[in-house]
Design an enzyme around this catalytic site. Structure first.
Site, PDB file in Angstrom:
ATOM      1  N   SER A   1       4.608   4.712   8.206  1.00  0.00           N
ATOM      2  CA  SER A   1       4.909   5.758   9.094  1.00  0.00           C
ATOM      3  C   SER A   1       3.706   6.335   9.741  1.00  0.00           C
ATOM      4  O   SER A   1       2.507   5.718   9.214  1.00  0.00           O
ATOM      5  CB  SER A   1       5.740   6.772   8.545  1.00  0.00           C
ATOM      6  OG  SER A   1       5.048   7.385   7.591  1.00  0.00           O
TER       7      SER A   1
ATOM      8  N   ASN B   1       0.333  -0.198   1.587  1.00  0.00           N
ATOM      9  CA  ASN B   1       1.848  -0.153   1.977  1.00  0.00           C
ATOM     10  C   ASN B   1       2.193  -1.281   2.702  1.00  0.00           C
ATOM     11  O   ASN B   1       1.725  -1.534   3.542  1.00  0.00           O
ATOM     12  CB  ASN B   1       1.992   1.493   2.636  1.00  0.00           C
ATOM     13  CG  ASN B   1       1.692   2.514   1.990  1.00  0.00           C
ATOM     14  OD1 ASN B   1       2.248   3.012   0.996  1.00  0.00           O
ATOM     15  ND2 ASN B   1       0.723   3.399   2.000  1.00  0.00           N
TER      16      ASN B   1
ATOM     17  N   ARG C   1      -0.144  -0.992   5.984  1.00  0.00           N
ATOM     18  CA  ARG C   1      -1.060  -0.013   6.059  1.00  0.00           C
ATOM     19  C   ARG C   1      -1.858   0.249   4.821  1.00  0.00           C
ATOM     20  O   ARG C   1      -1.392   0.489   3.850  1.00  0.00           O
ATOM     21  CB  ARG C   1      -0.521   1.555   6.592  1.00  0.00           C
ATOM     22  CG  ARG C   1      -1.489   2.486   7.255  1.00  0.00           C
ATOM     23  CD  ARG C   1      -1.100   3.827   7.357  1.00  0.00           C
ATOM     24  NE  ARG C   1      -0.652   4.491   6.222  1.00  0.00           N
ATOM     25  CZ  ARG C   1       0.275   5.351   5.882  1.00  0.00           C
ATOM     26  NH1 ARG C   1       1.067   5.350   6.789  1.00  0.00           N
ATOM     27  NH2 ARG C   1       0.620   5.908   4.625  1.00  0.00           N
TER      28      ARG C   1
ATOM     29  N   GLU D   1      -3.987   2.802  -1.807  1.00  0.00           N
ATOM     30  CA  GLU D   1      -3.032   1.889  -1.899  1.00  0.00           C
ATOM     31  C   GLU D   1      -2.800   0.967  -0.752  1.00  0.00           C
ATOM     32  O   GLU D   1      -3.404   1.580   0.440  1.00  0.00           O
ATOM     33  CB  GLU D   1      -1.744   2.624  -2.324  1.00  0.00           C
ATOM     34  CG  GLU D   1      -1.336   3.536  -1.145  1.00  0.00           C
ATOM     35  CD  GLU D   1       0.357   4.007  -1.249  1.00  0.00           C
ATOM     36  OE1 GLU D   1       1.176   3.255  -1.995  1.00  0.00           O
ATOM     37  OE2 GLU D   1       0.666   4.777  -0.406  1.00  0.00           O
TER      38      GLU D   1
ATOM     39  N   ARG E   1      -5.107  11.343   7.772  1.00  0.00           N
ATOM     40  CA  ARG E   1      -4.223  12.258   7.026  1.00  0.00           C
ATOM     41  C   ARG E   1      -5.231  13.433   6.295  1.00  0.00           C
ATOM     42  O   ARG E   1      -5.987  12.916   5.666  1.00  0.00           O
ATOM     43  CB  ARG E   1      -2.983  11.900   5.980  1.00  0.00           C
ATOM     44  CG  ARG E   1      -2.083  11.354   6.871  1.00  0.00           C
ATOM     45  CD  ARG E   1      -0.974  10.844   5.865  1.00  0.00           C
ATOM     46  NE  ARG E   1      -1.561   9.747   5.239  1.00  0.00           N
ATOM     47  CZ  ARG E   1      -1.095   8.920   4.050  1.00  0.00           C
ATOM     48  NH1 ARG E   1      -0.003   9.397   3.792  1.00  0.00           N
ATOM     49  NH2 ARG E   1      -1.876   8.052   3.497  1.00  0.00           N
TER      50      ARG E   1
ATOM     51  N   LYS F   1       2.217  -0.687  -6.998  1.00  0.00           N
ATOM     52  CA  LYS F   1       0.971  -0.170  -7.666  1.00  0.00           C
ATOM     53  C   LYS F   1       0.557  -1.126  -8.558  1.00  0.00           C
ATOM     54  O   LYS F   1      -0.665  -1.338  -8.800  1.00  0.00           O
ATOM     55  CB  LYS F   1       1.100   1.070  -8.136  1.00  0.00           C
ATOM     56  CG  LYS F   1       0.799   2.234  -7.214  1.00  0.00           C
ATOM     57  CD  LYS F   1       2.041   2.952  -6.434  1.00  0.00           C
ATOM     58  CE  LYS F   1       1.421   3.560  -5.322  1.00  0.00           C
ATOM     59  NZ  LYS F   1       2.755   3.938  -4.174  1.00  0.00           N
TER      60      LYS F   1
ATOM     61  N   LYS G   1       0.261   6.691 -11.818  1.00  0.00           N
ATOM     62  CA  LYS G   1       1.123   6.428 -10.861  1.00  0.00           C
ATOM     63  C   LYS G   1       2.252   5.640 -11.236  1.00  0.00           C
ATOM     64  O   LYS G   1       2.080   4.727 -12.046  1.00  0.00           O
ATOM     65  CB  LYS G   1       0.526   5.706  -9.793  1.00  0.00           C
ATOM     66  CG  LYS G   1      -0.621   6.174  -9.077  1.00  0.00           C
ATOM     67  CD  LYS G   1      -1.021   5.410  -7.801  1.00  0.00           C
ATOM     68  CE  LYS G   1      -2.198   6.358  -7.317  1.00  0.00           C
ATOM     69  NZ  LYS G   1      -2.625   5.480  -6.184  1.00  0.00           N
TER      70      LYS G   1
ATOM     71  N   GLU H   1       7.312   5.023  -3.961  1.00  0.00           N
ATOM     72  CA  GLU H   1       6.699   5.274  -2.778  1.00  0.00           C
ATOM     73  C   GLU H   1       6.895   6.539  -2.018  1.00  0.00           C
ATOM     74  O   GLU H   1       7.933   7.261  -2.480  1.00  0.00           O
ATOM     75  CB  GLU H   1       7.073   4.249  -1.789  1.00  0.00           C
ATOM     76  CG  GLU H   1       6.316   2.751  -2.017  1.00  0.00           C
ATOM     77  CD  GLU H   1       4.942   2.531  -2.088  1.00  0.00           C
ATOM     78  OE1 GLU H   1       4.468   3.372  -1.210  1.00  0.00           O
ATOM     79  OE2 GLU H   1       4.399   1.876  -3.119  1.00  0.00           O
ATOM     80  N   GLY H   2       6.291   7.012  -1.034  1.00  0.00           N
ATOM     81  CA  GLY H   2       6.736   8.368  -0.404  1.00  0.00           C
ATOM     82  C   GLY H   2       6.156   9.548  -0.570  1.00  0.00           C
ATOM     83  O   GLY H   2       6.358  10.385  -0.155  1.00  0.00           O
TER      84      GLY H   2
HETATM   85  P1  ADP Z   1       2.508   6.864  -2.361  1.00  0.00           P
HETATM   86  O1  ADP Z   1       2.854   5.435  -2.272  1.00  0.00           O
HETATM   87  O2  ADP Z   1       3.522   7.687  -3.098  1.00  0.00           O
HETATM   88  O3  ADP Z   1       2.107   7.381  -0.851  1.00  0.00           O
HETATM   89  P2  ADP Z   1      -0.400   6.902  -3.463  1.00  0.00           P
HETATM   90  O4  ADP Z   1      -0.828   6.023  -4.313  1.00  0.00           O
HETATM   91  O5  ADP Z   1      -0.642   6.976  -2.000  1.00  0.00           O
HETATM   92  O6  ADP Z   1       1.339   6.777  -3.681  1.00  0.00           O
HETATM   93  O7  ADP Z   1      -0.344   8.476  -3.866  1.00  0.00           O
HETATM   94  C1  ADP Z   1      -0.189   9.709  -3.087  1.00  0.00           C
HETATM   95  C2  ADP Z   1      -1.271  10.365  -2.705  1.00  0.00           C
HETATM   96  O8  ADP Z   1      -1.923  10.867  -4.120  1.00  0.00           O
HETATM   97  C3  ADP Z   1      -2.423   9.742  -2.003  1.00  0.00           C
HETATM   98  O9  ADP Z   1      -2.041  10.223  -0.640  1.00  0.00           O
HETATM   99  C4  ADP Z   1      -3.512  10.637  -2.388  1.00  0.00           C
HETATM  100  O10 ADP Z   1      -3.669  11.902  -1.823  1.00  0.00           O
HETATM  101  C5  ADP Z   1      -3.362  11.036  -3.734  1.00  0.00           C
HETATM  102  N1  ADP Z   1      -4.134   9.821  -4.838  1.00  0.00           N
HETATM  103  C6  ADP Z   1      -3.537   8.743  -5.135  1.00  0.00           C
HETATM  104  N2  ADP Z   1      -4.156   7.971  -5.707  1.00  0.00           N
HETATM  105  C7  ADP Z   1      -5.513   8.791  -5.741  1.00  0.00           C
HETATM  106  C8  ADP Z   1      -6.858   8.306  -6.260  1.00  0.00           C
HETATM  107  N3  ADP Z   1      -7.150   7.349  -6.777  1.00  0.00           N
HETATM  108  N4  ADP Z   1      -7.601   9.493  -6.040  1.00  0.00           N
HETATM  109  C9  ADP Z   1      -7.535  10.498  -5.475  1.00  0.00           C
HETATM  110  N5  ADP Z   1      -6.415  10.787  -4.952  1.00  0.00           N
HETATM  111  C10 ADP Z   1      -5.309   9.973  -5.032  1.00  0.00           C
HETATM  112 MG    MG Z   2       2.857   4.052  -0.626  1.00  0.00          MG
HETATM  113 MG    MG Z   3       0.305   6.729  -0.267  1.00  0.00          MG
END
Ligand code: ADP
Ligand code: MG
Ligand code: MG
Length: 477
Positions: free
Chosen positions: A151, A146, A122, A144, A453, A311, A369, A373-374
């Protein structure tokens, strides 16, 4: 852009809420409630209580062009994951990722029993608007990609169904009764059909698919829909086991390395766990993972796919020339690059040192970051500077920096645990991808539906399971 949520009267809200709750409960758009404080084994919840999944009451306006772009490029991302997974340069920047990488190397060295790989990916995006640009011209920027345990495929399909039902029965939230503005997501069927294709490729009629789950999973219904659909459409049975159960009950056929759980042969190992450090509380869980990885069963995902989803890999790909190592067609590379935002290393390279210094000077427009994950793991704003100062140069390697994406703010009404809450919100689009490779050639490379979401603007993170966001659907504008 019209503000759908603000036009609803209190009476209309009440009608929508009652209808939404009944729909959610009768269609399995539900989750288990959090365990009561003194109920550490979660027995109350497991005994049968459910609550509505966190959802938005109505769909959120989303630019149709941006949605189409995200859907269009998904097969390109599916292929990219596979191509990178064939490269030796997977990274090992922290202990957890290194442990996965060591497992990958060990299995490679022994000689892999199963050359095929199944991906259920995803790719997540937030839309970005340049100054003065119209909402409909917003562009997708990838948050990102996944590759393990993605899920909400099922709950997303159901939330779209709910919103189309509410529109058809009330007509409250838009005059545009053209249902094509509310695109359905077929992610339940897509994910199940991906598992069915892999099962067929494995080639045993009596084998079963195994979903590797977390103990006490609250989001089990999202997973159950895949199981039910797989059985109904393809006649394939899916069993659920935790990593510890795989370790306790599993064995390999000494000749063929077929995976058996008890007397049951397993065709496909589908991970809805195994991505977080907390999924491996003891060595037993690692033993379970190793057993599955050594086996002839087709893995969804392979460890290599899982590692491509870090990442760090995302950041490395964004560096000049790196994506182009894997994507030879310049027009394909350009389409993918268009969806990237700024990503920076925090290593000892000149770029890494420059990014570190720039972040110490100003971290307002950055997200930091770790390789996790999660949801709930990222660092924002001033905390970035404090964290950077507290880490050694080597520890910094385990993180990347990313430009923050600031989407346009919309309004919606969130429905959590039966309660409505009006909120200023931002949304994150996810597009599922289904990819099957037999070791020689691509068997399937498909789009697999989508997810929206939505979360309150004040929250940095977007995880539904982590309690920050709700599941939503798109009203294309
Ligand atoms: P995870 O693998 O834990 O889901 P993400 O990279 O998706 O990691 O980061 C979690 C959340 O943080 C995202 O769903 C988003 O809401 C916020 N986020 C992550 N990167 C960004 C970004 N570059 N700009 C704005 N919000 C972000
Ligand atoms: Mg993720
Ligand atoms: Mg995410």
């Amino acid at each position: 852009m019209s503000d759908l949520a603000s036009t609803l009267t209190d009476d209309q809200l009440q009608i929508l809420k009652d209808a939404a709750l009944d729909f959610a409960l009768s269609h399995g758009l539900v989750v288990r409630p959090p365990p009561a404080a003194k109920d550490e084994h979660n027995t109350t919840a497991l005994a049968g209580g459910v609550i509505n999944a966190p959802i938005s009451l109505i769909p959120t306006p989303f630019p149709a062009n941006a949605f189409r772009d995200a859907v269009r490029i998904q097969p390109l991302y599916n292929q990219l994951v596979h191509d990178i997974s064939q490269d030796d340069a997977l990274s090992t920047v922290d202990d957890f990722v290194k442990r996965l990488y060591d497992l990958y190397l060990l299995v490679q060295k022994e000689g892999i029993a199963q050359p095929a790989s199944l991906g259920v990916h995803r790719s997540d995006y937030i839309i970005h608007l340049n100054q003065g640009q119209a909402f409909t011209d917003a562009k997708i920027k990838q948050v990102e990609l996944n590759t393990i345990s993605v899920s909400f495929g099922s709950l997303s399909s159901l939330t779209g169904d709910l919103h189309r039902y509410l529109l058809a029965t009330t007509g409250y939230f838009t005059d545009n009764m053209d249902m094509s503005a509310l695109p359905p997501s077929d992610s339940i069927e897509s994910i199940a059909s991906g598992l069915a294709s892999a099962h067929k490729l494995y080639g045993s009629k009596t084998a079963k698919v195994m979903m590797v789950t977390q103990p006490g999973e609250r989001n089990a219904f999202d997973q159950r829909w895949i199981e039910y659909n797989l059985l109904q459409k393809s006649g394939v049975v899916l069993i659920r086991k935790t990593l510890a159960e795989v370790a306790d009950q599993g064995r390999l056929d000494p000749k063929t390395r077929a995976l058996y759980i008890g007397e049951q042969e397993i065709s496909v190992v589908y991970y809805r766990s195994a991505y977080a450090t907390t999924d491996y509380p003891t060595e037993k869980e690692w033993d379970g993972r190793l057993l599955a990885e050594r086996s002839l069963a087709i893995k969804c995902p392979t460890i290599a796919y899982q590692l491509v989803g870090t990442k760090k890999v995302q950041q490395v790909l964004a560096a000049p020339g790196q994506l182009e190592r894997f994507v030879k067609d310049p027009s394909v590379a350009a389409q993918l690059r268009d969806s990237f935002t700024g990503l920076y290393p925090l290593d000892g390279s000149p770029e890494g040192i420059a990014a570190y210094e720039a972040a110490l000077a100003n971290s307002d427009e950055l997200v930091m970051k770790p390789q996790r994950e999660g949801g709930g793991n990222n660092i924002y704003g001033k905390d970035i500077q404090a964290t950077l100062k507290s880490l050694t140069a080597e520890q910094r390697n385990a993180y990347i920096l990313m430009d923050i994406i600031r989407p346009p703010i919309t309004k919606n009404i969130l429905l959590r645990k039966g309660e409505l809450q009006r909120a200023d919100v931002v949304s994150e689009l996810g597009v599922y991808g289904i990819y099957l490779h037999d070791g020689h050639k691509v068997i399937r490379n498909d789009r697999g539906g989508h997810l929206l979401r939505t979360k309150g603007v004040e929250s940095n993170e977007g995880g539904v399971a982590a309690g920050f966001a709700v599941i939503d659907s798109l009203l294309l504008v």
